[in-house]
Write a protein that holds these residues in place. Structure first.
Motif, PDB file in Angstrom:
ATOM      1  N   SER A  19       0.835  -1.204   0.000  1.00 35.62           N
ATOM      2  CA  SER A  19       0.000   0.000   0.000  1.00 35.62           C
ATOM      3  C   SER A  19       0.865   1.248   0.000  1.00 35.62           C
ATOM      4  N   GLY A  20       1.955   1.210   0.766  1.00 35.46           N
ATOM      5  CA  GLY A  20       2.871   2.348   0.807  1.00 35.46           C
ATOM      6  C   GLY A  20       3.507   2.618  -0.537  1.00 35.46           C
ATOM      7  N   TRP A  21       3.929   1.560  -1.197  1.00 39.71           N
ATOM      8  CA  TRP A  21       4.518   1.744  -2.533  1.00 39.71           C
ATOM      9  C   TRP A  21       3.472   2.268  -3.509  1.00 39.71           C
ATOM     10  N   GLY A  22       2.204   1.921  -3.263  1.00 35.87           N
ATOM     11  CA  GLY A  22       1.125   2.421  -4.104  1.00 35.87           C
ATOM     12  C   GLY A  22       1.000   3.939  -4.029  1.00 35.87           C
ATOM     13  N   ILE A  23       1.350   4.528  -2.876  1.00 41.12           N
ATOM     14  CA  ILE A  23       1.309   5.989  -2.740  1.00 41.12           C
ATOM     15  C   ILE A  23       2.250   6.623  -3.756  1.00 41.12           C
ATOM     16  N   ALA A  24       3.503   6.149  -3.768  1.00 39.81           N
ATOM     17  CA  ALA A  24       4.498   6.712  -4.680  1.00 39.81           C
ATOM     18  C   ALA A  24       4.097   6.490  -6.131  1.00 39.81           C
ATOM     19  N   ALA A  25       3.600   5.298  -6.443  1.00 41.87           N
ATOM     20  CA  ALA A  25       3.189   5.006  -7.821  1.00 41.87           C
ATOM     21  C   ALA A  25       2.063   5.932  -8.261  1.00 41.87           C
ATOM     22  N   ALA A  26       1.114   6.186  -7.364  1.00 41.07           N
ATOM     23  CA  ALA A  26      -0.030   7.033  -7.708  1.00 41.07           C
ATOM     24  C   ALA A  26       0.393   8.456  -8.025  1.00 41.07           C
ATOM     25  N   LEU A  27       1.460   8.932  -7.389  1.00 40.73           N
ATOM     26  CA  LEU A  27       1.903  10.305  -7.613  1.00 40.73           C
ATOM     27  C   LEU A  27       2.455  10.532  -9.022  1.00 40.73           C
ATOM     28  N   PHE A  28       2.716   9.476  -9.745  1.00 39.20           N
ATOM     29  CA  PHE A  28       3.150   9.623 -11.137  1.00 39.20           C
ATOM     30  C   PHE A  28       1.951   9.860 -12.067  1.00 39.20           C
ATOM     31  N   ILE A  29       0.744   9.713 -11.531  1.00 39.22           N
ATOM     32  CA  ILE A  29      -0.458  10.032 -12.311  1.00 39.22           C
ATOM     33  C   ILE A  29      -0.704  11.528 -12.194  1.00 39.22           C
ATOM     34  N   PRO A  30      -0.731  12.263 -13.285  1.00 40.98           N
ATOM     35  CA  PRO A  30      -0.836  13.727 -13.213  1.00 40.98           C
ATOM     36  C   PRO A  30      -2.161  14.196 -12.610  1.00 40.98           C
ATOM     37  N   GLY A  31      -2.115  15.399 -12.056  1.00 39.43           N
ATOM     38  CA  GLY A  31      -3.322  16.075 -11.639  1.00 39.43           C
ATOM     39  C   GLY A  31      -3.918  15.589 -10.333  1.00 39.43           C
ATOM     40  N   ILE A  32      -5.133  16.010 -10.093  1.00 42.05           N
ATOM     41  CA  ILE A  32      -5.806  15.742  -8.833  1.00 42.05           C
ATOM     42  C   ILE A  32      -6.106  14.260  -8.648  1.00 42.05           C
ATOM     43  N   VAL A  33      -6.303  13.511  -9.742  1.00 40.29           N
ATOM     44  CA  VAL A  33      -6.618  12.085  -9.626  1.00 40.29           C
ATOM     45  C   VAL A  33      -5.471  11.331  -8.962  1.00 40.29           C
ATOM     46  N   GLY A  34      -4.248  11.582  -9.416  1.00 38.10           N
ATOM     47  CA  GLY A  34      -3.093  10.913  -8.832  1.00 38.10           C
ATOM     48  C   GLY A  34      -2.903  11.271  -7.369  1.00 38.10           C
ATOM     49  N   ALA A  35      -3.098  12.547  -7.036  1.00 32.28           N
ATOM     50  CA  ALA A  35      -2.930  12.990  -5.654  1.00 32.28           C
ATOM     51  C   ALA A  35      -3.966  12.354  -4.739  1.00 32.28           C
ATOM     52  N   LEU A  36      -5.216  12.298  -5.178  1.00 31.01           N
ATOM     53  CA  LEU A  36      -6.271  11.680  -4.365  1.00 31.01           C
ATOM     54  C   LEU A  36      -6.047  10.179  -4.210  1.00 31.01           C
ATOM     55  N   LEU A  37      -5.562   9.543  -5.268  1.00 29.02           N
ATOM     56  CA  LEU A  37      -5.260   8.114  -5.179  1.00 29.02           C
ATOM     57  C   LEU A  37      -4.114   7.872  -4.200  1.00 29.02           C
ATOM     58  N   ALA A  38      -3.119   8.761  -4.214  1.00 31.42           N
ATOM     59  CA  ALA A  38      -2.015   8.656  -3.259  1.00 31.42           C
ATOM     60  C   ALA A  38      -2.519   8.804  -1.829  1.00 31.42           C
ATOM     61  N   LEU A  39      -3.441   9.727  -1.620  1.00 31.41           N
ATOM     62  CA  LEU A  39      -4.004   9.924  -0.281  1.00 31.41           C
ATOM     63  C   LEU A  39      -4.767   8.680   0.160  1.00 31.41           C
ATOM     64  N   PHE A  40      -5.500   8.058  -0.765  1.00 31.06           N
ATOM     65  CA  PHE A  40      -6.215   6.821  -0.435  1.00 31.06           C
ATOM     66  C   PHE A  40      -5.235   5.733   0.002  1.00 31.06           C
ATOM     67  N   PHE A  41      -4.173   5.550  -0.759  1.00 32.16           N
ATOM     68  CA  PHE A  41      -3.196   4.511  -0.411  1.00 32.16           C
ATOM     69  C   PHE A  41      -2.499   4.822   0.911  1.00 32.16           C
ATOM     70  N   SER A  42      -2.307   6.113   1.219  1.00 29.83           N
ATOM     71  CA  SER A  42      -1.665   6.463   2.488  1.00 29.83           C
ATOM     72  C   SER A  42      -2.541   6.058   3.670  1.00 29.83           C
ATOM     73  N   GLN A  43      -3.853   6.210   3.520  1.00 25.01           N
ATOM     74  CA  GLN A  43      -4.762   5.784   4.576  1.00 25.01           C
ATOM     75  C   GLN A  43      -4.820   4.259   4.674  1.00 25.01           C
TER      76      GLN A  43
END
Length: 273
Positions: free
Chosen positions: A68-92
């Motif tokens: 799940s933690g690695w998923g945070i970093a991977a999600a941040l490579f997705i541009p824009g608000i979608v990637g950031a929100l996905l990263a926040l989901f994985f962080s939780q």
């Protein structure tokens, strides 16, 4: 409290809470993230109740935390608000599993050095990777690394610098435990008193830092929240990637300052005495 032999594979929630969430765990100063105290510990027990009914081990749950933690970093490579929100989901999700692995281990009586080691691997690799990913995120179009390196590389370097500082800042705490162990000192308790600085300039600066706690923003949750904030600001016409770029440069500078302050605070405290 019931012994390990008395524990069943189908505990009630009250039985599970008594063993898996004892007061000394909930009262830890540094091991509990603020989200755990706020709400995750209140809901983690329900997933733990499911997990102890399955064959998965506590270390297996830690493995889910790491992924799940690695998923945070991977999600941040997705541009824009979608990637950031996905990263926040994985962080939780990461912290949710982080609560549950210890609860499973305490219920089954399987706490071990291997579990602590895996937990450290998870947090070190996650928080370092998230910092580096923020640097690449600030570049935007990664083809710039080839076509216009002068524009892209400063943010990549800032991301790696942030990652290095984040890892060093975390390692300083572990260095304290290693130094104490090598000198035959007792394990440092996870309390505010154990890290207190008696008096003087450093003590005053530490008290002041409580009002501007920028030294606490380098966990994956806080970094994900900042990424979401930058993404929202970036939606304003004319700003775009500027928000992400300012964020990574400021974070790198503040984290370097945090490392220096952390080192001085350790040396001024009773932690190594």
């Amino acid at each position: 409290m019931m012994s390990t032999a008395q524990r069943t594979a189908s505990p009630t929630l009250d039985e599970l809470r008594a063993v898996a969430q004892p007061p000394h765990v909930r009262a830890r100063k540094n091991a509990e993230h603020w989200t755990a105290e706020l709400y995750l510990r209140h809901i983690s027990i329900y997933l733990t109740a499911v997990l102890v009914r399955t064959p998965i081990s506590a270390n297996g749950v830690t493995g889910l935390m790491i992924l799940s933690g690695w998923g945070i970093a991977a999600a941040l490579f997705i541009p824009g608000i979608v990637g950031a929100l996905l990263a926040l989901f994985f962080s939780q999700l990461q912290l949710y599993f982080d609560c549950c692995d210890g609860e499973v281990a305490r219920w089954r009586g399987t706490s071990s050095a291997k579990g602590v080691f895996l937990d450290k691997v998870g947090h070190y690799t996650t928080e370092g990777a998230v910092a580096i990913a923020l640097g690449f995120r600030a570049v935007g179009d990664l083809s710039l690394l080839r076509t216009d390196p002068g524009q892209a590389y400063p943010f990549v370097v800032a991301g790696f610098a942030l990652g290095w500082c984040v890892l060093l800042n975390k390692a300083l705490n572990d260095m304290v435990h290693v130094a104490r162990a090598f000198n035959g000192l007792d394990k440092l308790p996870d309390t505010a008193a154990a890290t207190d600085i008696p008096r003087g300039v450093v003590a005053a600066l530490k008290r002041t830092a409580r009002f501007v706690p920028f030294h606490r923003i380098y966990h994956s949750v806080e970094l994900s929240l900042l990424a979401v904030g930058a993404a929202l600001v970036g939606l304003i016409p004319g700003i775009g990637l500027t928000a992400d770029r300012v964020l990574i440069v400021v974070l790198a500078a503040l984290c370097a300052l945090s490392v220096v302050g952390h080192f001085i605070a350790i040396m001024a405290s009773r932690r190594l005495a």
